[in-house]
Design an enzyme around this catalytic site. Sequence first.
Site, PDB file in Angstrom:
ATOM      1  N   LYS A   1      -2.162  12.295  -2.821  1.00 60.36           N
ATOM      2  CA  LYS A   1      -1.165  12.428  -1.762  1.00 60.36           C
ATOM      3  C   LYS A   1       0.190  12.817  -2.343  1.00 60.36           C
ATOM      4  O   LYS A   1       1.210  12.808  -1.672  1.00 60.36           O
ATOM      5  CB  LYS A   1      -1.074  11.139  -0.963  1.00 60.36           C
ATOM      6  CG  LYS A   1      -2.413  10.830  -0.269  1.00 60.36           C
ATOM      7  CD  LYS A   1      -2.303   9.731   0.737  1.00 60.36           C
ATOM      8  CE  LYS A   1      -3.634   9.128   1.112  1.00 60.36           C
ATOM      9  NZ  LYS A   1      -4.364   9.866   2.126  1.00 60.36           N
TER      10      LYS A   1
ATOM     11  N   ASP B   1       0.877  -1.159   0.000  1.00 60.01           N
ATOM     12  CA  ASP B   1       0.000   0.000   0.000  1.00 60.01           C
ATOM     13  C   ASP B   1       0.920   1.216   0.000  1.00 60.01           C
ATOM     14  O   ASP B   1       1.513   1.567   1.008  1.00 60.01           O
ATOM     15  CB  ASP B   1      -0.877  -0.034   1.259  1.00 60.01           C
ATOM     16  CG  ASP B   1      -1.675   1.254   1.453  1.00 60.01           C
ATOM     17  OD1 ASP B   1      -1.502   2.201   0.650  1.00 60.01           O
ATOM     18  OD2 ASP B   1      -2.453   1.308   2.414  1.00 60.01           O
TER      19      ASP B   1
ATOM     20  N   CYS C   1      -8.623   5.944  10.158  1.00 60.46           N
ATOM     21  CA  CYS C   1      -8.935   4.726   9.383  1.00 60.46           C
ATOM     22  C   CYS C   1      -7.956   3.606   9.710  1.00 60.46           C
ATOM     23  O   CYS C   1      -7.555   2.841   8.824  1.00 60.46           O
ATOM     24  CB  CYS C   1      -8.930   4.976   7.883  1.00 60.46           C
ATOM     25  SG  CYS C   1     -10.079   6.231   7.347  1.00 60.46           S
TER      26      CYS C   1
HETATM   27  C1  PLP Z   1      -1.752   4.164   4.243  1.00 63.25           C
HETATM   28  C2  PLP Z   1      -2.964   4.504   3.444  1.00 63.25           C
HETATM   29  N1  PLP Z   1      -3.524   3.563   2.665  1.00 63.25           N
HETATM   30  C3  PLP Z   1      -4.594   3.821   1.912  1.00 63.25           C
HETATM   31  C4  PLP Z   1      -5.199   5.059   1.908  1.00 63.25           C
HETATM   32  C5  PLP Z   1      -6.400   5.274   1.067  1.00 63.25           C
HETATM   33  O1  PLP Z   1      -6.183   6.197   0.065  1.00 63.25           O
HETATM   34  P1  PLP Z   1      -7.387   6.713  -0.837  1.00 63.25           P
HETATM   35  O2  PLP Z   1      -8.454   7.165   0.105  1.00 63.25           O
HETATM   36  O3  PLP Z   1      -6.788   7.811  -1.614  1.00 63.25           O
HETATM   37  O4  PLP Z   1      -7.818   5.566  -1.679  1.00 63.25           O
HETATM   38  C6  PLP Z   1      -4.663   6.068   2.700  1.00 63.25           C
HETATM   39  C7  PLP Z   1      -5.301   7.400   2.741  1.00 63.25           C
HETATM   40  O5  PLP Z   1      -5.511   8.007   3.750  1.00 63.25           O
HETATM   41  C8  PLP Z   1      -3.531   5.782   3.493  1.00 63.25           C
HETATM   42  O6  PLP Z   1      -2.987   6.719   4.286  1.00 63.25           O
END
Ligand code: PLP
Lengths: 140, 408
Positions: free
Chosen positions: B224, B198, B362
């Site tokens: 990001k 990820d 999250c």
């Molecule tokens: C470590 C990590 N994985 C996945 C995501 C998910 O990204 P997105 O919401 O852009 O799909 C985030 C976003 O906050 C994240 O920080």
Amino acid sequence: MADIRALQDQIIRDFQRLEDPFDQYTYLLALSARLPVMSEERRAALTPVAGCQSHVWLDVRREGELLVFDADSDTMLIRGILCLLQQVLSHQPPAEVAEAELDFPEKSGLLLSLSPDRRKGIGSVIETLRLSARQLGRAP
Amino acid sequence: MDISAVRAQFPILSRQIYGRPLVYLDNAATTQLPHPVWRAMERYYTQTHANVHRGAHYLSETATARLEEIRQSAAAFLGAESSDEILFTSGATEGINLLARAVEPLLTPGDRILVTAMEHHSNFLPWQELCRRAGCHFHVLPLTPAGEPNPEALHRLLALPGVRVLSVTAVSNVLGTQAPISDLARAAHAAGAWLFVDGAQGLRHGRLDMKELGCDAFAFSGHKMMAPTGTGALYVNAALLPRLSPTAFGGGMVDRVSREGSTYAGAPAGFEAGTPNIAGIVGLGAAIDYLTALDLGEIARREASLLARAETGLRALEGVTVYGEPKRRAGALSFNLEGVHPYDAAGLLDRLGIAVRSGHHCAQPLMEHLGVTGTLRVSPAFYNTEAEIDAFLAGVQKVREVTGLYHG
Ligand SMILES: Cc1ncc(COP(=O)(O)O)c(C=O)c1O
């Protein structure tokens, strides 16, 4: 007891007078300090308000002709808002609480820095108070 | 890096919030867009907008060519072997979900999937759900007290039979822990598993090289890394790619369609059903060019130094808990103030014009590991200044004072 409209207008004016948005929030902290903290036992006996990310406890009852409530939360800013809700709605006739149009949280701007789930939480608190007001209004 | 020239490219950074200068320190949630990125999108919409891979007319061909050029530059940015390994997605979440669906037919009941306790829900739930659908075992790798994936536990879990997937975040969005990707890739491969990454938080911390890292797939989000929301890509290495099954069906991903049955295009087209977010991808391309021109090494050094300044400052304050002490920390840092709910602290900081994040980020399994319901998180980007970090530290100190004053 002043009426709900007049109490709300007073709060809105108070917040407008505090021009600095940071001072508005420290004022909420000061209000929080005025709201008595519930004991663990009392909290445990109450159902936490559903839909709140922060924990909120409400103890609503009828005293004579009036609706009266105590409230508590694990966060200070929410406690400040609960203190204001108490000023406006506690010790009021249940029918008026049930019908009140509550616009001071919006108009005072004090919800602005709260996360959406906490804003929803405040909404749930108000809903719970309205619901209890209707039930208490019906009771003999 | 000429920081005032850089900041001039990001008009939002000179905004006032509640009558105070904005101090934007929530870059782990999303980053701001520089002029060249939204100019590129504006140019696209005013000069070249047309659907891609469809018509043979001039605009469509120009748009298609641009999209494929960006696929190439994304491949170069990630150090991929070929641009076919780059599948455009709406972001990391879609990329990981796509991957989980695409490997599903390759798994058999009883297989094992490993993630770590520091995963974002977007790299936790797709695998937990896949395990539920496919009858596989779902394992969550514990962390060390420093906030790193526990190497002994990893060793133990990888020794179990049937481990097929190890999926790990490149950088924790809460602790800032940088996972040792190439070590993990070697360990996973030795156990016969794939290593999936990820990469949502893993982009601005130096040049990436998929071949060197050895990961089998890597998902990231454009927003990001100075690109618009709703963009991103999933890298899948050429060895795994032909074994994947398509997961979304419709226009643009077919070989031949008939009533009796249909066949599908290979990668990348076979994994990109429907009209893509063309303007967004144009923005992503411009963001890649922007970051590359600015120098990825320089960006990484600058962000590391801002984060270190924040950490040193926070640790010097009384009643502040900083979470984790990983060997390499990048991008983000979590902390709490003693006796102060993180929501209260974030609300008060907001009123000072300081944007940080509060809550569980999250990452509820990680909150459980830390024994908290939420934290405050500060995440600088290269366009932040030392003065902003100091303003943030002064803000934290002020929050401590005012909350202390009224504490029950
Ligand atoms: C470590 C990590 N994985 C996945 C995501 C998910 O990204 P997105 O919401 O852009 O799909 C985030 C976003 O906050 C994240 O920080």
